[in-house]
Design a protein around this motif. Sequence first.
Motif, PDB file in Angstrom:
ATOM      1  N   LYS A 267       0.814  -1.054   0.153  1.00  0.00           N
ATOM      2  CA  LYS A 267      -0.093   0.423  -0.251  1.00  0.00           C
ATOM      3  C   LYS A 267       1.126   1.285   0.350  1.00  0.00           C
ATOM      4  N   LYS A 268       2.138   1.748   1.088  1.00  0.00           N
ATOM      5  CA  LYS A 268       2.635   2.231   0.816  1.00  0.00           C
ATOM      6  C   LYS A 268       3.238   2.765  -0.247  1.00  0.00           C
ATOM      7  N   ALA A 269       3.834   1.431  -0.625  1.00  0.00           N
ATOM      8  CA  ALA A 269       4.657   1.716  -2.232  1.00  0.00           C
ATOM      9  C   ALA A 269       4.196   1.741  -3.160  1.00  0.00           C
ATOM     10  N   LEU A 270       2.092   2.087  -3.276  1.00  0.00           N
ATOM     11  CA  LEU A 270       1.335   2.415  -3.931  1.00  0.00           C
ATOM     12  C   LEU A 270       0.925   3.830  -3.947  1.00  0.00           C
ATOM     13  N   GLY A 271       1.870   4.491  -2.994  1.00  0.00           N
ATOM     14  CA  GLY A 271       1.123   5.874  -2.676  1.00  0.00           C
ATOM     15  C   GLY A 271      -0.008   6.423  -1.458  1.00  0.00           C
ATOM     16  N   TYR A 272      -0.336   4.639  -1.074  1.00  0.00           N
ATOM     17  CA  TYR A 272      -0.875   4.987   0.212  1.00  0.00           C
ATOM     18  C   TYR A 272      -0.594   5.806   1.562  1.00  0.00           C
ATOM     19  N   GLU A 273      -1.513   6.280   2.530  1.00  0.00           N
ATOM     20  CA  GLU A 273      -0.907   6.297   4.140  1.00  0.00           C
ATOM     21  C   GLU A 273      -0.854   5.098   4.422  1.00  0.00           C
ATOM     22  N   ILE A 274      -0.595   4.633   5.286  1.00  0.00           N
ATOM     23  CA  ILE A 274      -0.731   3.328   6.350  1.00  0.00           C
ATOM     24  C   ILE A 274       0.035   4.005   7.940  1.00  0.00           C
ATOM     25  N   GLY A 275       0.029   4.775   8.458  1.00  0.00           N
ATOM     26  CA  GLY A 275       0.226   5.672   9.160  1.00  0.00           C
ATOM     27  C   GLY A 275       1.213   4.660  10.150  1.00  0.00           C
ATOM     28  N   SER A 276       1.147   4.599  11.386  1.00  0.00           N
ATOM     29  CA  SER A 276       2.337   3.595  12.082  1.00  0.00           C
ATOM     30  C   SER A 276       1.862   1.777  11.543  1.00  0.00           C
ATOM     31  N   SER A 277       1.632   1.924  10.496  1.00  0.00           N
ATOM     32  CA  SER A 277       1.597   0.204  10.362  1.00  0.00           C
ATOM     33  C   SER A 277       2.942  -0.458  10.350  1.00  0.00           C
ATOM     34  N   PRO A 278       3.345  -2.131  10.201  1.00  0.00           N
ATOM     35  CA  PRO A 278       4.401  -2.689   9.637  1.00  0.00           C
ATOM     36  C   PRO A 278       4.829  -2.190   8.621  1.00  0.00           C
ATOM     37  N   VAL A 279       6.047  -2.082   8.141  1.00  0.00           N
ATOM     38  CA  VAL A 279       6.689  -1.795   6.335  1.00  0.00           C
ATOM     39  C   VAL A 279       7.917  -2.062   6.398  1.00  0.00           C
ATOM     40  N   GLU A 280       8.420  -2.196   5.766  1.00  0.00           N
ATOM     41  CA  GLU A 280       9.339  -2.463   5.287  1.00  0.00           C
ATOM     42  C   GLU A 280       9.884  -1.807   3.769  1.00  0.00           C
TER      43      GLU A 280
ATOM     44  N   ASP B 283      10.300  -1.034  -3.568  1.00  0.00           N
ATOM     45  CA  ASP B 283      10.428  -0.730  -4.915  1.00  0.00           C
ATOM     46  C   ASP B 283      10.201  -2.317  -5.611  1.00  0.00           C
ATOM     47  N   TYR B 284      10.765  -3.281  -4.599  1.00  0.00           N
ATOM     48  CA  TYR B 284      10.432  -4.487  -5.153  1.00  0.00           C
ATOM     49  C   TYR B 284       8.728  -4.332  -5.506  1.00  0.00           C
ATOM     50  N   ALA B 285       7.445  -4.458  -4.172  1.00  0.00           N
ATOM     51  CA  ALA B 285       6.507  -4.316  -4.313  1.00  0.00           C
ATOM     52  C   ALA B 285       6.159  -3.805  -5.370  1.00  0.00           C
ATOM     53  N   ARG B 286       6.151  -2.116  -5.251  1.00  0.00           N
ATOM     54  CA  ARG B 286       5.798  -1.104  -6.834  1.00  0.00           C
ATOM     55  C   ARG B 286       6.301  -2.184  -8.083  1.00  0.00           C
TER      56      ARG B 286
ATOM     57  N   ARG C  66      -3.285  -8.786 -11.452  1.00  0.00           N
ATOM     58  CA  ARG C  66      -3.569  -9.761 -10.011  1.00  0.00           C
ATOM     59  C   ARG C  66      -2.643 -10.638  -9.530  1.00  0.00           C
ATOM     60  N   ILE C  67      -2.923  -8.944  -8.523  1.00  0.00           N
ATOM     61  CA  ILE C  67      -2.548  -9.059  -7.412  1.00  0.00           C
ATOM     62  C   ILE C  67      -3.618  -8.328  -7.145  1.00  0.00           C
ATOM     63  N   VAL C  68      -4.450  -8.854  -5.951  1.00  0.00           N
ATOM     64  CA  VAL C  68      -5.499  -8.106  -4.980  1.00  0.00           C
ATOM     65  C   VAL C  68      -4.933  -7.367  -3.762  1.00  0.00           C
ATOM     66  N   LEU C  69      -4.736  -6.123  -3.162  1.00  0.00           N
ATOM     67  CA  LEU C  69      -4.615  -5.347  -1.641  1.00  0.00           C
ATOM     68  C   LEU C  69      -5.732  -4.784  -1.265  1.00  0.00           C
ATOM     69  N   PRO C  70      -6.550  -5.493  -0.019  1.00  0.00           N
ATOM     70  CA  PRO C  70      -6.762  -4.592   0.878  1.00  0.00           C
ATOM     71  C   PRO C  70      -7.002  -3.387   0.066  1.00  0.00           C
ATOM     72  N   VAL C  71      -8.441  -3.279   0.516  1.00  0.00           N
ATOM     73  CA  VAL C  71      -9.400  -1.841  -0.104  1.00  0.00           C
ATOM     74  C   VAL C  71      -9.875  -1.137   1.702  1.00  0.00           C
TER      75      VAL C  71
ATOM     76  N   VAL D 244     -12.598   0.884  11.968  1.00  0.00           N
ATOM     77  CA  VAL D 244     -12.593   0.323  10.289  1.00  0.00           C
ATOM     78  C   VAL D 244     -12.322   1.794   9.824  1.00  0.00           C
ATOM     79  N   VAL D 245     -11.375   1.453   8.942  1.00  0.00           N
ATOM     80  CA  VAL D 245     -10.713   2.750   7.886  1.00  0.00           C
ATOM     81  C   VAL D 245     -10.606   2.072   6.659  1.00  0.00           C
ATOM     82  N   GLY D 246     -10.740   2.805   5.722  1.00  0.00           N
ATOM     83  CA  GLY D 246      -9.875   2.716   4.273  1.00  0.00           C
ATOM     84  C   GLY D 246      -8.802   2.138   3.456  1.00  0.00           C
ATOM     85  N   ASP D 247      -8.393   2.770   2.062  1.00  0.00           N
ATOM     86  CA  ASP D 247      -7.558   3.146   1.638  1.00  0.00           C
ATOM     87  C   ASP D 247      -6.488   2.990   2.521  1.00  0.00           C
ATOM     88  N   ASN D 248      -6.664   4.744   2.860  1.00  0.00           N
ATOM     89  CA  ASN D 248      -5.837   5.102   4.177  1.00  0.00           C
ATOM     90  C   ASN D 248      -5.428   4.498   5.486  1.00  0.00           C
TER      91      ASN D 248
END
Length: 403
Positions: free
Chosen positions: A240-253, A258-261, A270-275, A291-295
């Motif tokens: 989600k972060k790689a695609l430009g969304y806000e992720i707050g303090s969620s775990p991230v690597e 770059d790899y994820a993008r 074909r990759i389906v991410l959470p909404v 419960v929050v949306g994409d960000n």
Amino acid sequence: MLNVDQLKNIKGKVVVCRVDFNVPLKDGAIRDDNRVRAALPTIQKLVKEGARVVLFSHLGKVKHKEAPEVVEAQKAKNNLAVVAPRLGELLGQKVAFCPETRGDAFVNAVKALKDGEVLLIQNTRYEKGEEKNDPELAKIWASVADAYVMDAFGSAHRAHASTYGIPEILKAEGKPVACGYLVEKEIANLMRCVDVKDSDRPYVAILGGLKVSDKIKVIDSLLKKCDKILIGGAMAYTFKKALGYEIGSSPVEDDQLDYARNCFKEANGRIVLPVDSVVTDAFEGWTKKEVVGDNVPAGYQGMDIGPKTAELFASEIAKAKMIFWNGPMGVFEQKDFQNGTVAICKAVAGLKGAFSVCGGGDSAAAIKEFGYKESFSHVSTGGGASLEMIENDGHLPGVDILK
Ligand code: ADP
Ligand code: MG
């Protein structure tokens, strides 16, 4: 590759059998004996044939590079002695335990065995040469063996002294090596997810859990084999972060962005991410849950996929003929964040005539805890091993060496 049924004339022979008794412990007691039970058919067969059965397994981690007192503490925590009485109960016969992994005590314990008796050797990782596949260590262990059986599927992706060194030596000496029933069953089931038949499509993979970096290669390989990959769990936030969304303090690597993008782009839909996500203001001791949306807003972190995502993933699963699942959708250890993982279980349970595999220590524990074990065609005892089998097109060092 021989299987355990094809081992002939083993009465009175010392058969070294590598099992996976890497059981979860709580306060020094076995929390879940699944892995011990999974090895029973092979051990019982060897006992019935009158072999002298010597069992090797690792338990937990022993980091030999740490200070001596740390290593000693890790050894104390991962003492395999706790498994011998439980195995004895399950087998209905006494299981001897040898606290030493080499030397006179080890050799004499093997010598003392009578036909049909079982001996469990201390945690292989007490030896620092185990994980390095030290040839000298493998030689010591191989020296007591007339034959070798590999039944530790959960360790088959590691070329260690007990999984690779021993069979390599025995093979060179012309002694028989074989796979056990568990390894045989795991390979047969997982190969279906590796060599994909048209009749098993759509093939949907579900990935979750913690680390993207651990599962990177498998995403690449899965993209070559699968029709859809659903990504949840902590892993999803790196995407989600790689695609430009806000992720707050969620775990991230951050080193995997770059790899994820690229991965997402290459997947071409074909990759389906959470909404949406279930978020809290802290991992433990949280006071706010929403419960929050994409960000994910600042000060919050994603703990589970949200209800819309659960529905979206379930609708993809409903179309599938084959499912491979690794990694829970949320922090399922806490009650408030189980819904996403339960939703996947329910969706798989609703499939008719589809082939479904779940692999991974935590994923398997989750489906068992939620009562969906019977809804899956196969629940693998190996997390890393099942992922690596898919990555390496069906090859695992601990299995290939038996061929
Ligand atoms: P498996 O053992 O099935 O391969 P992993 O070990 O990769 O799975 O991941 C399991 C862990 O991932 C669980 O302990 C779970 O709590 C954690 N997890 C899942 N989603 C999240 C999240 N959003 N934030 C933090 N941890 C998560
Ligand atoms: Mg895990």
